[in-house]
Scaffold this motif. Structure first.
Motif, mmCIF file in Angstrom:
data_model
loop_
_atom_site.group_PDB
_atom_site.id
_atom_site.type_symbol
_atom_site.label_atom_id
_atom_site.label_comp_id
_atom_site.label_asym_id
_atom_site.label_seq_id
_atom_site.Cartn_x
_atom_site.Cartn_y
_atom_site.Cartn_z
ATOM 1 N N PHE A 287 0.878 -1.170 0.000
ATOM 2 C CA PHE A 287 0.000 0.000 0.000
ATOM 3 C C PHE A 287 0.911 1.213 0.000
ATOM 4 O O PHE A 287 1.808 1.319 0.844
ATOM 5 N N LYS A 288 0.702 2.135 -0.931
ATOM 6 C CA LYS A 288 1.637 3.231 -1.131
ATOM 7 C C LYS A 288 0.947 4.589 -0.996
ATOM 8 O O LYS A 288 -0.216 4.753 -1.396
ATOM 9 N N ILE A 289 1.682 5.547 -0.427
ATOM 10 C CA ILE A 289 1.213 6.929 -0.318
ATOM 11 C C ILE A 289 2.275 7.865 -0.871
ATOM 12 O O ILE A 289 3.470 7.692 -0.626
ATOM 13 N N GLY A 332 -1.863 -5.368 10.940
ATOM 14 C CA GLY A 332 -1.729 -4.698 12.223
ATOM 15 C C GLY A 332 -1.779 -3.196 12.039
ATOM 16 O O GLY A 332 -1.770 -2.687 10.911
ATOM 17 N N GLN A 333 -1.812 -2.480 13.138
ATOM 18 C CA GLN A 333 -1.924 -1.023 13.091
ATOM 19 C C GLN A 333 -0.575 -0.325 13.099
ATOM 20 O O GLN A 333 -0.509 0.901 13.023
ATOM 21 N N PHE A 371 -4.552 1.733 4.326
ATOM 22 C CA PHE A 371 -3.525 1.817 5.363
ATOM 23 C C PHE A 371 -3.035 3.254 5.588
ATOM 24 O O PHE A 371 -2.025 3.450 6.268
ATOM 25 N N THR A 372 -3.732 4.224 5.033
ATOM 26 C CA THR A 372 -3.282 5.612 5.140
ATOM 27 C C THR A 372 -3.088 6.042 6.592
ATOM 28 O O THR A 372 -2.027 6.573 6.964
ATOM 29 N N THR A 395 -2.986 7.962 -2.845
ATOM 30 C CA THR A 395 -2.794 6.611 -2.318
ATOM 31 C C THR A 395 -3.051 5.567 -3.394
ATOM 32 O O THR A 395 -3.823 5.787 -4.332
ATOM 33 N N MET A 396 -2.390 4.421 -3.246
ATOM 34 C CA MET A 396 -2.584 3.290 -4.153
ATOM 35 C C MET A 396 -2.645 2.016 -3.316
ATOM 36 O O MET A 396 -1.692 1.699 -2.590
ATOM 37 N N ASN A 397 -3.769 1.304 -3.388
ATOM 38 C CA ASN A 397 -3.819 -0.006 -2.749
ATOM 39 C C ASN A 397 -3.335 -1.060 -3.747
ATOM 40 O O ASN A 397 -2.901 -0.733 -4.862
ATOM 41 N N THR A 398 -3.393 -2.311 -3.390
ATOM 42 C CA THR A 398 -2.830 -3.353 -4.252
ATOM 43 C C THR A 398 -3.554 -3.452 -5.596
ATOM 44 O O THR A 398 -2.936 -3.755 -6.619
ATOM 45 N N VAL A 399 -4.848 -3.185 -5.582
ATOM 46 C CA VAL A 399 -5.615 -3.227 -6.839
ATOM 47 C C VAL A 399 -5.179 -2.092 -7.759
ATOM 48 O O VAL A 399 -5.011 -2.281 -8.974
ATOM 49 N N ASP A 400 -4.981 -0.912 -7.199
ATOM 50 C CA ASP A 400 -4.516 0.229 -7.986
ATOM 51 C C ASP A 400 -3.134 -0.040 -8.573
ATOM 52 O O ASP A 400 -2.850 0.314 -9.719
ATOM 53 N N ILE A 401 -2.273 -0.639 -7.772
ATOM 54 C CA ILE A 401 -0.903 -0.905 -8.214
ATOM 55 C C ILE A 401 -0.890 -1.919 -9.348
ATOM 56 O O ILE A 401 -0.157 -1.762 -10.331
ATOM 57 N N GLU A 402 -1.712 -2.958 -9.250
ATOM 58 C CA GLU A 402 -1.781 -3.936 -10.338
ATOM 59 C C GLU A 402 -2.392 -3.318 -11.585
ATOM 60 O O GLU A 402 -1.976 -3.621 -12.711
#
Length: 477
Positions: A287-289, A332-333, A371-372, A395-402
């Motif tokens: 997860f990327k920001i 986890g947090q 995860f932001t 932000t990019m979650n795993t779906v966005d990244i793929e």
């Protein structure tokens, strides 16, 4: 349409490496890229606000100067410039201190105190033998050119990172080790997880962890300029679904992962080979920001502002626990976060007085969780006031990244799980994993040895085999 000796699908670092290797031998080649711009994981865009340039995927490139292939190219003549930070990496701790990966091994060892000698025994042999080791470890399984050096490396590299962590006495040294080994994106208790930590630390002392001036896109642009100067051709905006879409050619090179390859029509692969590709395992996603920031990140330890990469995770145990849980599908947090602020060293990245921030954490493959908050809370933990500097974010979650790069299946930026079972035997169990069941098709992505990273070695090895198989030409580095 023109007939080509070889067509390369995908313009990431390995696609360019294969194309350049072939073109250097006088072959006629074409790179086909589905997106409207070249680069794969080497792209830079304004993701937040005008004037803020963010690296969409890779930002810091430990292997770019350490790669035998990349170092063989005259990319500086084509506009590529690397910047070195004061430290390759920093790892802040809750007690206000930080572990630092200096560009100099002696300074790193001195900073680690009682663990300095242990650290030097681990890293210095690899650092001193890197040129010979690189040719043996950055490729497929084969009889090594330097067997004694490789054996010495292997005795350390095959161990789980947890084992080597236990040889350190201080939390500081253990934390530094944990942050670097966690780049492998797998549980630190797995066999061979020490390999990536040893390599990244050793090359950090030899070459630094360089930052490309202007962004990662500048690496792609330099590769493209050099390739075009050799007579190569590039076509963008063509997503290939069937081999019949391509011009006439003698051979194909796929800078693609197994899942994308299996979706292609017209490959002529045997059912046995297709089943083998289908068994390939993906690793965790990310997860990327990206942030547009009003000022440098206010780390409690200001030395962290001078590091190419900052590892946010506190102790080795905290990092190892998070990575294990994420691999098992639990979250986890307090994620382990990799953070970079290239604008501290490169004025081209943001408007004057402003900055960019880049961070990601590992998450279960395919996770759509946001995860932001967790990432920003981790940043605030070691840099109080960080949230107040945020002007905008993307932000990019795993779906966005793929969706951005189909090779990153489920957000897996390493092109597949790099555990001991798939470290060299990727994507299939073969002494020549770049070959496929179709003698005219080769694979040159990070799903082949030596795996992820901007180094081009997979592309070089695939092209080397192609040249030997079809043109009776042998190339070396």
């Amino acid at each position: 349409m023109r007939k080509y000796d070889a067509i390369i699908i995908g313009s990431g670092p390995n696609g360019f490496a294969a194309a350049i290797t072939l073109q250097r031998q006088g072959l006629s080649t074409l790179i086909v890229e589905g997106a409207d711009t070249i680069g794969g994981g080497m792209r830079t865009k304004e993701l937040t606000l005008p004037g803020f340039k963010h690296d969409v995927c890779s930002a810091i490139h430990p292997m770019a100067l350490a790669s035998p292939f990349m170092s063989s190219l005259p990319l500086k003549e084509y506009g590529l410039e690397f910047i070195q930070a004061s430290y390759a990496a920093a790892h802040p701790l809750d007690n206000g201190d930080s572990a630092l990966l200096y560009n100099n091994v002696e300074e790193t060892a001195q900073d680690l105190g009682v663990d300095g000698q242990t650290y030097k025994k681990l890293v210095i042999p690899i650092m001193n033998q890197w040129e010979s080791l690189a040719l043996d470890i950055m490729g497929p399984l084969r009889f090594p050119r330097h067997p004694m050096d490789l054996a010495s490396f292997g005795l350390k590299a095959l161990k789980p990172a947890t084992w080597i962590a236990s040889s350190f006495k201080t939390q500081k040294a253990k934390a530094l080790w944990g942050g670097v080994t966690a780049h492998g994106i797998q549980p630190l208790s797995n066999w061979a997880t020490s390999a990536i930590g040893l390599v990244l630390m050793a090359v950090g002392h030899r070459y630094g962890w360089p930052i490309p001036k202007g962004g990662s896109q500048s690496i792609a642009d330099a590769l493209a300029a050099y390739y075009l100067s050799l007579g190569g051709e590039i076509q963008t905006g063509l997503w290939v679904k069937n081999i019949a879409q391509l011009p006439d050619h003698k051979a194909l090179v796929f800078n693609m992962g197994p899942r994308q390859i299996l979706q292609l029509q017209g490959t002529g692969f045997s059912e046995t080979y297709r089943r083998s590709l289908g068994r390939f395992k993906q690793g965790m996603g990310v997860f990327k920001i990206d942030w547009a920031l009003s000022e440098p990140t206010p780390f409690r330890d200001v030395r962290c502002q001078q590091a190419a990469t900052v590892h946010i995770g506190n102790t080795f145990e905290e990092i190892a626990n998070y990575e294990k849980n994420a691999h098992m599908g639990r979250t986890g947090q307090k994620p382990f976060v990799l953070f970079a602020q290239p604008s501290r060293f490169d004025y081209l990245r943001a408007p004057e007085g402003m900055h960019t921030g880049w961070a990601y954490c590992h998450v279960p493959n395919g996770s759509t969780a946001n995860f932001t908050t967790h990432i920003e809370n981790q940043m605030e933990r070691f840099a109080p006031g960080f949230k107040d500097t945020i002007l905008a974010k993307s932000t990019m979650n795993t779906v966005d990244i793929e969706a951005y790069n189909p090779n990153y299946v489920g957000g897996d930026i390493n092109g597949g799980l790099m555990d001991i079972y798939q470290l060299f035997t990727r994507p299939t169990l073969s002494l020549a994993p770049y070959r496929t069941s179709n003698k005219n098709i080769y694979i040159a992505s990070s799903s082949t040895p030596p795996g992820g990273g901007v180094h081009g070695m997979a592309g070089f090895h695939a092209a080397k085999l192609l040249l030997k198989d079809h043109f009776n030409v042998d190339v070396t580095l």
